[in-house]
Design an enzyme around this catalytic site. Sequence first.
Site, PDB file in Angstrom:
ATOM      1  CE  LYS A  22       8.332   3.840   8.493  1.00 58.08           C
ATOM      2  NZ  LYS A  22       9.451   3.939   9.454  1.00 58.08           N
ATOM      3  NE  ARG A  27       9.520  14.886  10.024  1.00 55.67           N
ATOM      4  CZ  ARG A  27      10.231  13.749  10.037  1.00 55.67           C
ATOM      5  NH1 ARG A  27       9.610  12.583  10.087  1.00 55.67           N
ATOM      6  NH2 ARG A  27      11.555  13.774  10.013  1.00 55.67           N
ATOM      7  N   GLY A  95      12.323   4.100  15.032  1.00 51.70           N
ATOM      8  CA  GLY A  95      13.445   5.009  15.299  1.00 51.70           C
ATOM      9  C   GLY A  95      13.019   6.461  15.194  1.00 51.70           C
ATOM     10  CB  SER A 167      20.311  12.196  10.846  1.00 48.55           C
ATOM     11  OG  SER A 167      19.157  11.799  11.546  1.00 48.55           O
ATOM     12  CG  ASP A 316      14.396   5.112   4.724  1.00 46.70           C
ATOM     13  OD1 ASP A 316      15.439   4.885   5.367  1.00 46.70           O
ATOM     14  OD2 ASP A 316      13.487   5.831   5.158  1.00 46.70           O
ATOM     15  CE  LYS A 343      18.877   4.729   7.871  1.00 45.26           C
ATOM     16  NZ  LYS A 343      18.286   5.966   8.351  1.00 45.26           N
ATOM     17  NE  ARG A 396      12.172   1.814   4.837  1.00 45.50           N
ATOM     18  CZ  ARG A 396      10.923   2.258   4.691  1.00 45.50           C
ATOM     19  NH1 ARG A 396      10.151   1.771   3.741  1.00 45.50           N
ATOM     20  NH2 ARG A 396      10.441   3.198   5.481  1.00 45.50           N
TER      21      ARG A 396
HETATM   22  C1  S3P Z   1      13.345   9.477   8.787  1.00 41.11           C
HETATM   23  C2  S3P Z   1      14.651   9.807   8.530  1.00 41.11           C
HETATM   24  C3  S3P Z   1      15.643   8.839   8.035  1.00 41.11           C
HETATM   25  C4  S3P Z   1      14.981   7.589   7.491  1.00 41.11           C
HETATM   26  C5  S3P Z   1      13.889   7.078   8.396  1.00 41.11           C
HETATM   27  C6  S3P Z   1      12.812   8.125   8.555  1.00 41.11           C
HETATM   28  C7  S3P Z   1      12.447  10.524   9.292  1.00 41.11           C
HETATM   29  O1  S3P Z   1      16.485   8.455   9.096  1.00 41.11           O
HETATM   30  O2  S3P Z   1      15.939   6.583   7.269  1.00 41.11           O
HETATM   31  O3  S3P Z   1      13.315   5.903   7.864  1.00 41.11           O
HETATM   32  O4  S3P Z   1      11.201  10.342   9.269  1.00 41.11           O
HETATM   33  O5  S3P Z   1      12.948  11.568   9.714  1.00 41.11           O
HETATM   34  P1  S3P Z   1      17.806   9.320   9.512  1.00 41.11           P
HETATM   35  O6  S3P Z   1      17.347  10.615  10.018  1.00 41.11           O
HETATM   36  O7  S3P Z   1      18.474   8.500  10.572  1.00 41.11           O
HETATM   37  O8  S3P Z   1      18.625   9.431   8.258  1.00 41.11           O
END
Ligand code: S3P
Length: 444
Positions: A22, A27, A95, A167, A316, A343, A396
């Site tokens: 994902k 990206r 997110g 993050s 995750d 989350k 999840r």
């Molecule tokens: C992700 C980063 C993580 C992860 C999310 C995917 C990403 O979040 O928990 O499922 O693709 O950059 P955080 O950056 O908030 O830690």
Amino acid sequence: MQSFEAHPARRVAGTMSVPGDKSISHRALMLAGIAEGISEVSGFLASEDCLATLSAMRALGVRIEQVDATRVVIHGVGLRGLRPAGRPLDMGNAGTAMRLFTGLLSAQNFASQLIGDASLMKRPMERVAKPLREMGADVRTHDGTPPVDIGGAKRLRGIDYRMPIASAQVKSAILLAALYAGEPTTVTSPAVSRDHSERMLEGCGVHLSTVALSTTLHPPSRLSALQLNVPGDFSSAAFFIVAGLLAAPAEGLLIQNVGLNPTRTGLLDILRSMGGRIEVRNARLSGAEPVADLCVRPSPLRGIRVPKELVSLAIDELPVLFIAAACAQGETWVTGAEELRVKESDRIAAMSAGLSALNVVHSPLPDGMRIEGRSSEAQSGNVFSAGEVDSCGDHRIAMSFAIASLRAAGPISIRDVANVATSFPGFVGLARSVGLALEAEAAV
Ligand code: S3P
């Protein structure tokens, strides 16, 4: 509202592979969209989250062909080629999409608005807005949450930013904005976080330098197009890794083509120190990303104190780790994981409510969980009682409790599971194909 009925099953076996990653799929769409020329991405994850990114890139003027379910061709418009969408961009449950787009769009010379579903509209966005404002961007949140309103930027400046949390989303949002800045930008993280953006940016010809936990991006004049084969998502494989440890036959469950980027595989280290037998086979590179096949053998597990430095590498996967911990001998402690509170759901609260409903002794902590394993009952299969759990609309949480059915005394009903499609389309069919007795039901 959709639900799962997970009947007890005692064996998972065979050879399987999970859908594409994902994080990498999001990206790839964004970077290929602002690259020059035609990019081809295979192994793309056509899940709801990534399709939200795909629609948004199209709305911003990028032509994207979906050749088939997992292959996309992206006609890059160049760094300055995005166009105003003319409507709010809906990120759904994603997110990652919202935070990365905040970075990318804050550098454009037009205004944008980002919205999402009920869960996403409650998630914190100041973590990306604040550093972007330091770069000179016009980013507004509403009491820290979406909608995110982004005004057209003139010229962003490079910054030297120390992130308060580890993050990858925040880091990536800053790096995307930094592509357009007048000077280099440095982002420093308090701990390791996934580095897919850095690897892919380098693949597009962008010059990055990394020293310890600091990454500096030197603004490029252009990005080159990508030819990418997205590996299977380690976070999706995680459910089947735990399933294999609990219920594979002696020869093991084989999960092929799993992305093993070391910034993502904390769960492997944690499960191995709990006694899990997971063999890495056929390790290879798929472009810039390490990939391998995993053979997971049935393993008696013991509880551990999870080292804090592994938490950001397994963030995750912690919900399904809690399921494994319930099946281990002795106590497992996870601390330093307060990010779980923000989350797709409050994952500490959601897992705690579900574990209580299934009679697992545990204590939720402000930043993690203590779980009393019940390994002696594991042999007879009764670690979890039959019961009903609420996934709180969190993919999840739903999939973690589906795995618990391998050690349940009776059926587990899992409510509000439609969001499994945000990350793992085909989960039910794949789970059934290796032996889980999972049924999807639309509740009346
Ligand atoms: C992700 C980063 C993580 C992860 C999310 C995917 C990403 O979040 O928990 O499922 O693709 O950059 P955080 O950056 O908030 O830690």
